[in-house]
Design an enzyme around this catalytic site. Sequence first.
Site, PDB file in Angstrom:
ATOM      1  CE  LYS A   9      -4.188  -2.312   2.180  1.00 20.82           C
ATOM      2  NZ  LYS A   9      -5.062  -2.081   3.261  1.00 20.82           N
ATOM      3  CE1 TYR A  49      -9.508  -2.851   0.374  1.00 19.06           C
ATOM      4  CE2 TYR A  49      -8.672  -1.056  -0.863  1.00 19.06           C
ATOM      5  CZ  TYR A  49      -8.320  -1.945   0.025  1.00 19.06           C
ATOM      6  OH  TYR A  49      -7.136  -2.284   0.407  1.00 19.06           O
ATOM      7  CG  ASN A 112      -3.681  -2.289   6.933  1.00 15.91           C
ATOM      8  OD1 ASN A 112      -3.416  -2.085   5.895  1.00 15.91           O
ATOM      9  ND2 ASN A 112      -4.619  -2.847   7.412  1.00 15.91           N
ATOM     10  CG  HIS A 115      -5.294  -6.253  -0.371  1.00 13.94           C
ATOM     11  ND1 HIS A 115      -6.548  -5.963   0.427  1.00 13.94           N
ATOM     12  CD2 HIS A 115      -5.469  -7.123  -1.089  1.00 13.94           C
ATOM     13  CE1 HIS A 115      -7.525  -6.869  -0.183  1.00 13.94           C
ATOM     14  NE2 HIS A 115      -6.725  -7.626  -1.314  1.00 13.94           N
ATOM     15  CD  GLU A 126      -9.222  -9.025  -3.354  1.00 13.01           C
ATOM     16  OE1 GLU A 126      -9.981  -8.816  -2.308  1.00 13.01           O
ATOM     17  OE2 GLU A 126      -7.770  -9.572  -2.854  1.00 13.01           O
TER      18      GLU A 126
HETATM   19  P1  ADP Z   1      -7.904  -6.781   5.771  1.00 13.17           P
HETATM   20  O1  ADP Z   1      -7.195  -5.687   4.864  1.00 13.17           O
HETATM   21  O2  ADP Z   1      -7.339  -7.283   7.012  1.00 13.17           O
HETATM   22  O3  ADP Z   1      -8.847  -7.877   4.812  1.00 13.17           O
HETATM   23  P2  ADP Z   1     -10.719  -5.538   5.838  1.00 13.17           P
HETATM   24  O4  ADP Z   1     -10.994  -6.102   4.506  1.00 13.17           O
HETATM   25  O5  ADP Z   1     -11.685  -5.515   6.858  1.00 13.17           O
HETATM   26  O6  ADP Z   1      -9.202  -5.708   6.245  1.00 13.17           O
HETATM   27  O7  ADP Z   1     -10.415  -3.830   5.471  1.00 13.17           O
HETATM   28  C1  ADP Z   1      -9.684  -3.399   4.142  1.00 13.17           C
HETATM   29  C2  ADP Z   1      -8.909  -2.287   4.448  1.00 13.17           C
HETATM   30  O8  ADP Z   1      -9.740  -1.032   4.914  1.00 13.17           O
HETATM   31  C3  ADP Z   1      -8.000  -2.594   5.697  1.00 13.17           C
HETATM   32  O9  ADP Z   1      -6.657  -3.136   5.436  1.00 13.17           O
HETATM   33  C4  ADP Z   1      -7.470  -1.000   6.168  1.00 13.17           C
HETATM   34  O10 ADP Z   1      -6.660  -0.481   5.197  1.00 13.17           O
HETATM   35  C5  ADP Z   1      -8.931  -0.320   5.904  1.00 13.17           C
HETATM   36  N1  ADP Z   1      -9.477  -0.447   7.216  1.00 13.17           N
HETATM   37  C6  ADP Z   1     -10.576  -1.661   7.560  1.00 13.17           C
HETATM   38  N2  ADP Z   1     -11.046  -1.276   8.926  1.00 13.17           N
HETATM   39  C7  ADP Z   1     -10.889  -0.002   9.176  1.00 13.17           C
HETATM   40  C8  ADP Z   1     -11.330   0.869  10.149  1.00 13.17           C
HETATM   41  N3  ADP Z   1     -12.042   0.388  11.185  1.00 13.17           N
HETATM   42  N4  ADP Z   1     -10.702   2.073   9.977  1.00 13.17           N
HETATM   43  C9  ADP Z   1     -10.125   2.674   9.138  1.00 13.17           C
HETATM   44  N5  ADP Z   1      -9.514   1.737   8.110  1.00 13.17           N
HETATM   45  C10 ADP Z   1      -9.899   0.451   8.112  1.00 13.17           C
HETATM   46 MG    MG Z   2     -10.206  -7.672   3.300  1.00  9.66          MG
END
Ligand code: ADP
Ligand code: MG
Length: 138
Positions: A9, A49, A112, A115, A126
């Site tokens: 990212k 997304y 974070n 992905h 994806e």
């Molecule tokens: P993951 O990437 O671990 O699969 P999700 O699919 O739930 O997590 O979410 C997609 C992305 O959205 C996350 O990697 C993060 O960048 C962002 N995200 C998820 N939850 C939050 C939140 N509560 N606040 C801000 N950003 C979030």
């Molecule tokens: Mg996810």
Amino acid sequence: MEKTLAIIKPDCVRNGNIGKVISKIEENGLKIVAMKMVKLSQKDAEGFYYVHRGKPFFNSLVSFMTEDPVVLMVLSGDNAISKWREIMGSTNPEEAKDGSIRKSMGTNIERNCVHGSDSPESADFEIKYFFNSFEILF
Ligand code: ADP
Ligand code: MG
């Protein structure tokens, strides 16, 4: 062999951590079978997304994902989907386990670093979203 989509990212690209992430992938026995660096448009990020559309963090997430380039990869290996998610760590770096990418290189729950697809169905969607069959080399 299972395939999964990985993204380095914008935070991770800007922080100079592309090499460290790629090392982690290779050290853990996953094979990079496609890779490119791109800058996502708002439309690209919103479509990618789409499952999160309507969530409180959606607009901020799209803005974050388009602010700098990302590295897109297809990873291949036994149980590549769950293996890559294990290497990444939990969504929230504060909750991610020691040694995981998100723990060591993530900033917060949004920024974070990486992905990974969460199921065979999402991996299929994806990978096809970003790569055509000629770009997947193994
Ligand atoms: P993951 O990437 O671990 O699969 P999700 O699919 O739930 O997590 O979410 C997609 C992305 O959205 C996350 O990697 C993060 O960048 C962002 N995200 C998820 N939850 C939050 C939140 N509560 N606040 C801000 N950003 C979030
Ligand atoms: Mg996810």
